[in-house]
Write a protein that holds these residues in place. Structure first.
Motif, mmCIF file in Angstrom:
data_model
loop_
_atom_site.group_PDB
_atom_site.id
_atom_site.type_symbol
_atom_site.label_atom_id
_atom_site.label_comp_id
_atom_site.label_asym_id
_atom_site.label_seq_id
_atom_site.Cartn_x
_atom_site.Cartn_y
_atom_site.Cartn_z
ATOM 1 N N GLN A 268 0.667 -1.074 0.177
ATOM 2 C CA GLN A 268 -0.050 -0.036 0.208
ATOM 3 C C GLN A 268 1.079 1.185 -0.012
ATOM 4 O OE1 GLN A 268 -3.264 0.070 2.631
ATOM 5 N NE2 GLN A 268 -3.856 -1.999 2.345
ATOM 6 N N ALA A 269 2.243 1.128 -0.299
ATOM 7 C CA ALA A 269 2.987 2.326 -0.520
ATOM 8 C C ALA A 269 3.199 3.055 0.902
ATOM 9 C CB ALA A 269 2.638 3.182 -1.558
ATOM 10 N N HIS A 270 2.889 2.505 2.057
ATOM 11 C CA HIS A 270 3.411 3.274 3.199
ATOM 12 C C HIS A 270 4.664 3.641 3.205
ATOM 13 C CE1 HIS A 270 -0.635 2.046 5.826
ATOM 14 N NE2 HIS A 270 -0.762 2.162 4.592
ATOM 15 N N ARG A 271 5.305 4.471 3.425
ATOM 16 C CA ARG A 271 6.776 5.135 3.956
ATOM 17 C C ARG A 271 6.907 4.881 5.486
ATOM 18 N NH1 ARG A 271 11.307 6.882 1.840
ATOM 19 N NH2 ARG A 271 12.586 8.223 3.092
ATOM 20 N N ARG A 272 6.175 5.271 6.245
ATOM 21 C CA ARG A 272 6.333 5.067 7.799
ATOM 22 C C ARG A 272 5.288 4.042 8.337
ATOM 23 N NH1 ARG A 272 8.686 8.807 10.740
ATOM 24 N NH2 ARG A 272 8.515 7.169 12.053
ATOM 25 N N LEU A 273 5.991 3.172 9.119
ATOM 26 C CA LEU A 273 4.944 2.252 10.007
ATOM 27 C C LEU A 273 4.452 2.853 11.251
ATOM 28 C CD1 LEU A 273 7.160 -0.929 9.529
ATOM 29 C CD2 LEU A 273 5.225 -0.169 7.890
ATOM 30 N N GLY A 274 3.620 3.892 10.992
ATOM 31 C CA GLY A 274 3.255 4.652 12.171
ATOM 32 C C GLY A 274 4.040 5.692 12.924
ATOM 33 N N PHE A 275 3.354 6.354 13.783
ATOM 34 C CA PHE A 275 4.450 7.349 14.445
ATOM 35 C C PHE A 275 4.281 7.232 15.901
ATOM 36 C CE2 PHE A 275 2.880 9.283 10.419
ATOM 37 C CZ PHE A 275 4.071 9.547 9.817
ATOM 38 N N LYS A 276 5.083 7.657 16.616
ATOM 39 C CA LYS A 276 5.221 7.727 18.030
ATOM 40 C C LYS A 276 4.546 8.953 18.418
ATOM 41 C CE LYS A 276 9.550 5.689 19.241
ATOM 42 N NZ LYS A 276 11.068 6.328 19.007
ATOM 43 N N ASP A 277 3.738 9.300 19.415
ATOM 44 C CA ASP A 277 3.193 10.513 20.045
ATOM 45 C C ASP A 277 4.126 11.578 19.996
ATOM 46 O OD1 ASP A 277 1.197 8.729 20.558
ATOM 47 O OD2 ASP A 277 0.989 9.244 22.602
ATOM 48 N N THR A 278 5.386 11.321 20.646
ATOM 49 C CA THR A 278 6.460 12.538 20.663
ATOM 50 C C THR A 278 6.789 12.896 19.405
ATOM 51 O OG1 THR A 278 7.831 10.878 21.179
ATOM 52 C CG2 THR A 278 7.242 11.740 22.971
ATOM 53 N N GLU A 279 6.907 11.932 18.365
ATOM 54 C CA GLU A 279 7.509 12.580 17.057
ATOM 55 C C GLU A 279 6.598 13.385 16.424
ATOM 56 O OE1 GLU A 279 9.487 9.933 13.408
ATOM 57 O OE2 GLU A 279 7.814 9.048 14.750
ATOM 58 N N VAL A 280 5.407 13.310 16.246
ATOM 59 C CA VAL A 280 4.424 14.287 15.518
ATOM 60 C C VAL A 280 4.244 15.550 16.607
ATOM 61 C CG1 VAL A 280 1.868 14.741 15.140
ATOM 62 C CG2 VAL A 280 3.197 12.516 14.657
ATOM 63 N N ILE A 281 4.229 15.451 18.023
ATOM 64 C CA ILE A 281 4.220 16.350 18.893
ATOM 65 C C ILE A 281 5.445 17.201 18.697
ATOM 66 C CG2 ILE A 281 4.518 17.240 21.353
ATOM 67 C CD1 ILE A 281 2.682 14.770 22.203
ATOM 68 N N GLY A 282 6.594 16.642 18.330
ATOM 69 C CA GLY A 282 7.721 17.486 18.193
ATOM 70 C C GLY A 282 7.786 18.274 16.861
ATOM 71 N N TRP A 283 7.116 17.690 15.670
ATOM 72 C CA TRP A 283 6.944 18.425 14.451
ATOM 73 C C TRP A 283 5.974 19.468 14.667
ATOM 74 C CZ3 TRP A 283 6.417 13.080 11.798
ATOM 75 C CH2 TRP A 283 7.438 12.357 11.749
ATOM 76 N N LEU A 284 4.938 19.265 15.427
ATOM 77 C CA LEU A 284 3.907 20.508 15.725
ATOM 78 C C LEU A 284 4.645 21.483 16.327
ATOM 79 C CD1 LEU A 284 0.991 18.113 16.699
ATOM 80 C CD2 LEU A 284 0.991 19.400 14.568
ATOM 81 N N GLU A 285 5.248 21.072 17.420
ATOM 82 C CA GLU A 285 5.933 22.422 18.236
ATOM 83 C C GLU A 285 6.991 23.042 17.468
ATOM 84 O OE1 GLU A 285 7.541 20.210 21.573
ATOM 85 O OE2 GLU A 285 5.624 20.421 22.751
ATOM 86 N N GLN A 286 7.763 22.409 16.418
ATOM 87 C CA GLN A 286 8.621 23.070 15.647
ATOM 88 C C GLN A 286 8.011 24.173 15.007
ATOM 89 O OE1 GLN A 286 10.455 20.284 13.354
ATOM 90 N NE2 GLN A 286 11.907 19.300 14.958
ATOM 91 N N VAL A 287 6.784 23.922 14.444
ATOM 92 C CA VAL A 287 5.943 25.203 13.646
ATOM 93 C C VAL A 287 4.831 25.792 14.465
ATOM 94 C CG1 VAL A 287 6.153 23.676 11.637
ATOM 95 C CG2 VAL A 287 4.037 23.517 12.789
ATOM 96 N N GLY A 288 5.260 25.732 16.019
ATOM 97 C CA GLY A 288 4.484 26.592 16.842
ATOM 98 C C GLY A 288 3.117 26.282 17.134
ATOM 99 N N LEU A 289 2.797 24.949 17.112
ATOM 100 C CA LEU A 289 1.728 24.385 17.364
ATOM 101 C C LEU A 289 1.729 23.475 18.531
ATOM 102 C CD1 LEU A 289 0.260 23.457 13.900
ATOM 103 C CD2 LEU A 289 -0.495 25.415 15.030
ATOM 104 N N LYS A 290 0.753 23.599 19.393
ATOM 105 C CA LYS A 290 0.861 22.712 20.682
ATOM 106 C C LYS A 290 -0.273 21.410 20.684
ATOM 107 C CE LYS A 290 1.118 23.321 25.742
ATOM 108 N NZ LYS A 290 0.786 21.828 25.947
ATOM 109 N N SER A 291 -0.041 20.529 20.855
ATOM 110 C CA SER A 291 -0.760 19.407 20.828
ATOM 111 C C SER A 291 -1.465 19.183 22.174
ATOM 112 C CB SER A 291 -0.145 18.129 20.502
ATOM 113 O OG SER A 291 -0.909 16.844 20.481
#
Ligand SMILES: C[S@@+](CC[C@H](N)C(=O)[O-])C[C@H]1O[C@@H](n2cnc3c(N)ncnc32)[C@H](O)[C@@H]1O
Length: 310
Positions: A268-291
Motif C-alpha cells: 500500500q506504498a506506506h513509507r512510515r510504519l506509524g508514528f510515536k506520539d512524541t514524534e508528531v508532537i515535536g514536529w507540531l512544536e517546531q511550527v508553533g503548534l501545541k498538541s
C-alpha cells in the motif's frame, strides 16, 4: 548555545570530508534510508554506512529503525543538531557535485510520489472499503466531531482527501470545505461522492500537501487523516499546514501508532510504519503548534492516534 570543545571538534571533523559533507547537504529536508543514499551517492553500501555511522556518532545525524528500514535525519535537539543546521546555511548547493546529488534526490522523491500515486490510482474505486479495514471509522469520525464541537468553522481543509469521506463528515458543520489530493483518480471518486451527497459547500482539487497553494491564515480547521505515513517529510507537510491556519485555528492529524505490518510498505506504498506520539508532537512544536493529550484508539490489527493541535 555553547558546545563542549571536544564535541565541537568531533562534529567538525565528521563533516570535514567530501562525502560526509555531501551527505549532510542531502538532509536539508526530510529523512532518507541507506538504500536511497547509496543510489544518490553512487558509492557502496558499506562505505555509505560507515560515513553515516561517523555522522551519527558525532551527533549531527540520528538514525532510527522501523521494521526492516533504517532512516536517517538531522539530529533534533542537542547542540550538534543545531550546528548541522547552521552549517547547512553555508553549503554551496549550486556547486556541480551537490547539484547532481540534489537532482538524484529529486528523482528519488519523484519515484516515491509516483509509487503512492500509482497505488491510489489503482485502488481509488476500492478505497472506501480499504480505509475501514484496520479501525472503526465511525468511532474516529465521532471523536473528530467531538473535539471540534466548540469551533466555528468557516473554512475547512482536508489534506490528502482521497475519496472525500472526511469532507462528507464535516460538511454540515462548516462554511466551505476544500479537499486536496495528489491523485486524480481519488479526486474523481471524491467528486462523485460529494455530488451524490449534494454537498455543494465542498470542493476538491489536485495539489500537494507540501505546497497547498492557499493564502496564509485562511483556514480554521485542517484535517490530515491517514496521509502522513506516505510523506517523506512529514514535518514539512505540517509546516505548510500551519502557514494556512488562522489564529485560534486547529490542525488535526490522524494516523497509525507505531506498528510492524511491514507488508503495508510493499502493498500500500506506506513509507512510515506509524508514528510515536512524541514524534508528531515535536514536529507540531517546531511550527508553533501545541498538541492536546494524544487520543489513542485500539484497532483490530493497528492502533490509531489523534493529535489535536492549536
Ligand atoms: C490513505 S489515503 C487517505 C484518504 C482520506 N484522507 C481518508 O481518510 O479516506 C491517503 C491519500 O493521501 C494522498 N496523498 C499522498 N501523498 C500526497 C501528497 N503529497 N499530497 C496530497 N495528497 C497526497 C493519496 O493520494 C491518498 O488519496
Amino acid at each position: 548555545m555553547e558546545i563542549a570543545f571536544d564535541r565541537m571538534l568531533n562534529a567538525l571533523k565528521a563533516v570535514g570530508e567530501e562525502t560526509r559533507l555531501r551527505i549532510l547537504a542531502l538532509f536539508r529536508t526530510g529523512e532518507l534510508t541507506v538504500t536511497e543514499l547509496v543510489t544518490i551517492l553512487r558509492q557502496s553500501q558499506p562505505r555509505v554506512s560507515r560515513h553515516l555511522r561517523l555522522l551519527c556518532e558525532a551527533g549531527l545525524l540520528e538514525r532510527y529503525r522501523e521494521g526492516t528500514w533504517i532512516f536517517y535525519r538531522l539530529a533534533e535537539g542537542g547542540p550538534e543538531g543545531d550546528m548541522a543546521r547552521a552549517i547547512m546555511q553555508y553549503i554551496p548547493f549550486s556547486e556541480q557535485i551537490l547539484r547532481h546529488d540534489g537532482e538524484r534526490l529529486a528523482e528519488i522523491k519523484a519515484e516515491r510520489k509516483e509509487r503512492a500515486t500509482r497505488y491510489f490510482s489503482e485502488n481509488a474505486e476500492d478505497w472506501d472499503r480499504i480505509r475501514t479495514l484496520y479501525v472503526s471509522e465511525d468511532e474516529v469520525e465521532k471523536i473528530l466531531l467531538e473535539v471540534t464541537a466548540d469551533m466555528k468553522i468557516d473554512d475547512f481543509l482536508d489534506v490528502g482527501t482521497g475519496t472525500g469521506r472526511i469532507l462528507e463528515v464535516f460538511a454540515p458543520r462548516i462554511g466551505r470545505g476544500t479537499g486536496i489530493d495528489l491523485s486524480r483518480e481519488m479526486l474523481s471518486v471524491a467528486r462523485v461522492n460529494l455530488e451524490r451527497a449534494k454537498l455543494h459547500n465542498c470542493q476538491v482539487r489536485q495539489g500537494d500537501m507540501y505546497d497547498l497553494a492557499l493564502a496564509d491564515q485562511s483556514v480554521d480547521l485542517i484535517l490530515i487523516h491517514q496521509v502522513l505515513h506516505f510523506a517523506d517529510d512529514p514535518s514539512a507537510a505540517l509546516r505548510e499546514a500551519s502557514r494556512l491556519l488562522r489564529p485560534n485555528g486547529r490542525v488535526i492529524v490522524v494516523d497509525f501508532a507505531p506498528h510492524t505490518l511491514e507488508y503495508l510498505r510493499d502493498e500500500q506504498a506506506h513509507r512510515r510504519l506509524g508514528f510515536k506520539d512524541t514524534e508528531v508532537i515535536g514536529w507540531l512544536e517546531q511550527v508553533g503548534l501545541k498538541s492536546d493529550p494524544v487520543i489513542h484508539l485500539k484497532g483490530t490489527e493497528l492502533d490509531l492516534s489523534i493529535w489535536v493541535a492549536h
